[in-house]
Design a protein around this motif. Sequence first.
Motif, PDB file in Angstrom:
ATOM      1  N   GLN A  29     -40.939 -29.101 -48.975  1.00 22.25           N
ATOM      2  CA  GLN A  29     -40.175 -29.314 -50.213  1.00 22.25           C
ATOM      3  C   GLN A  29     -38.818 -28.632 -50.123  1.00 22.25           C
ATOM      4  OE1 GLN A  29     -40.438 -31.463 -52.594  1.00 22.25           O
ATOM      5  NE2 GLN A  29     -42.242 -32.062 -51.411  1.00 22.25           N
ATOM      6  N   GLU A  36     -35.107 -30.452 -50.127  1.00 26.65           N
ATOM      7  CA  GLU A  36     -34.065 -30.078 -51.097  1.00 26.65           C
ATOM      8  C   GLU A  36     -32.796 -29.601 -50.412  1.00 26.65           C
ATOM      9  OE1 GLU A  36     -37.530 -28.744 -54.132  1.00 26.65           O
ATOM     10  OE2 GLU A  36     -35.942 -27.266 -53.748  1.00 26.65           O
ATOM     11  N   GLU A  37     -32.967 -28.949 -49.256  1.00 23.28           N
ATOM     12  CA  GLU A  37     -31.808 -28.425 -48.540  1.00 23.28           C
ATOM     13  C   GLU A  37     -31.153 -29.482 -47.657  1.00 23.28           C
ATOM     14  OE1 GLU A  37     -30.359 -25.469 -48.706  1.00 23.28           O
ATOM     15  OE2 GLU A  37     -31.773 -24.581 -50.123  1.00 23.28           O
TER      16      GLU A  37
END
Lengths: 457, 244
Positions: free
Chosen positions: A388, A392-393
């Motif tokens: 996750q 997101e990064e």
Amino acid sequence: MSQRSTISGWGGHSVEGCEIRAENLSAAANGAALSRGLGRSYGDSSLPPDDCPIALNTTLADRILEFDQATGRLRAEAGLSLADMNRLLMPRGWFTPVSPGTQYVTLGGMVAADIHGKNQHLAGNFGHHVTKLRMQVADGRILECDSEQHADLFFGTIGGMGLTGHILEVECALERIPSPWIWQETQRIPNIDEFQVALEEAAPQWPYTVGWIDCVSRGSALGRGILMCGRWATADEAPKRVPPRRLRPRLTFDFPGWALGPWTVRAFNELYFRKQWRPTLRGIVHPESFFYPLDVLREWHRMYGTRGFTQYQCVLPHTDESGARKTGSARRVLDVLTTLGGASFLAVIKDFGQNGVGVLSFPRPGITLALDIPIRANTQALIDALNQVVIEEGGRIYLAKDSFTRRRDFERMDSRVHDFNALRDTWDPQRRFRSAQSVRLLGDLPRTNQADLGGHP
Amino acid sequence: MNVVCLGATKGMGRALARAMAERGDALFLLGRDDDDLKRSARDLEVRGAQGTVHTAYCDLGDSETFSAALVDAERALGTVDTVVVTAGQFAPQDDLEEDAPRLREMLAVNFTNTVLFCERARKTALKSGGTLCVFSSVAGERGRTPVVLYGASKAGLTRYLEGLDHRYRRAGLRVVTVKPGFVRTSMTDGLPAPPFAGEPDQVARIVLRAIDRGTPVVYAPGPWRHIMAIVRALPRSFMRRASF
């Protein structure tokens, strides 16, 4: 002739199946779902799928076909090990342009995983230095490919995890070295954020950089560790002798499950950090202790006991989509790891400077973290949580390490998978080449009709 | 050392030729597949063999090919110090029992033609002395149920080599009989490996030392000497019931 048994990845993940070993790969390739070298990929990328449990082991195809002492151009069969290459060619002043953290890998494996090393910021991946490949593709043809001839196959195979065909021969350019010894400087780093800065500062000054991080410590000391920088020693600095062969004892049993509990991991990390007794140490070191510290104990993966371990390696970009500088991304990964209790015995940090040339190559500019995670009841949840953060990064994971990522997460972090599958539609529409990993991650269907498997031309 | 190798493209022969190349010996390769021989020749050159490694056609299945091949080797090397034969055939007992042509071929290759090749080498390349190193097998030590036919071919070969050593050692011909135990090569791929299974590199080191010293009989890897001492001492009544 083949015997049914178990085939394992380096982390201990295994499948029922058999390996065919032969000097002549193309003659023995019939029916094998993929090639496999020394089996150092951690997860399931070198394991055949359940319904076609045959892998072609390349390690007997290990002849050097051409080596030009003046230019360093090497052509060899795919099963040649890096250990053999080093033993033969280092004393003559030549070294692989890119080396992974173990020398027990084959040339074919180095291409298939498009491996990177401590000089990624400068030299890129191994694939950057590959000039030609000889392949056996799904329809049985044997082809030479390079950046002009069958370029799509060439770039699909670099980092293609063996899913585009059997790699038979590899041609690459080696690097000239002034001596076979390394000048090393090590430095203590107080925490993860400083680490990212220190790596970036070291990059223009050193050809080789890498960090070991203690990911047991929390708070302000989270991600403290040791930065190791190196370059080849000049002929004047280096000892006049060839680096001696080192003893490599073998770990002959599996450690019990409790041996790598939280306390031993904590103690190891503390000791390793304290070993660096001054802020900076420098001097000449043996090339194997610099490049291959883990090779000292053969079969060290057995420390993790019968349950085994997984390695989690991701890369997180330095900048966001608009080009703005990002900070704290590595800290987020370590936070998730320590919060979910995934004590990591070994963790490595390194900055990447460039993209790979392969369609599916792992590296991209950014910071990479590699974490050893013993397999426990919550490992799947831990990997999901780490993924996750990576999504997101805007980062991605390294297929040569993975055995837990879910397909939908992989597709969210790596849209190139569609390009890769399109390329396989051209070269291997029936998906003769598959792995346990490609069934898990790339949407390959486990083939139910066994009759399909025959008739390899 | 100038060496002629028959069977250097694969398995233990490849490992032995590499060990010789890495210490700078001059090599000449004999075999059936020209392309394969040339690939091995290039490999051995990079690994340190002295000068160019030349090759010639020689088929252990066809004794007519021996003379010309050995003449070529002698011409290329000047003097020949050592002739190594690692080539041979293996097939499981059940297959050989079912397939008569294959059995005939195995017996011819492993015994008749190997003997004819050695006789040829003794009279030509090694006429003024030298070392003849031939790979037999521990399978020839006793009649054992899983390897009756293969074992018989190797037993015959072992006795020939023993006699040859006794007859010609004083004249300067040193015969080295190698008896490998189970070694992990493409020939044994797929067979269940027993304890003390060895690697080709390990065998190569042991054999090279035996060639240098002129040791008449060498077991490789080492523990097989002791295993076979026990197997040789077992009573027939036991061997009849044993499955190994």
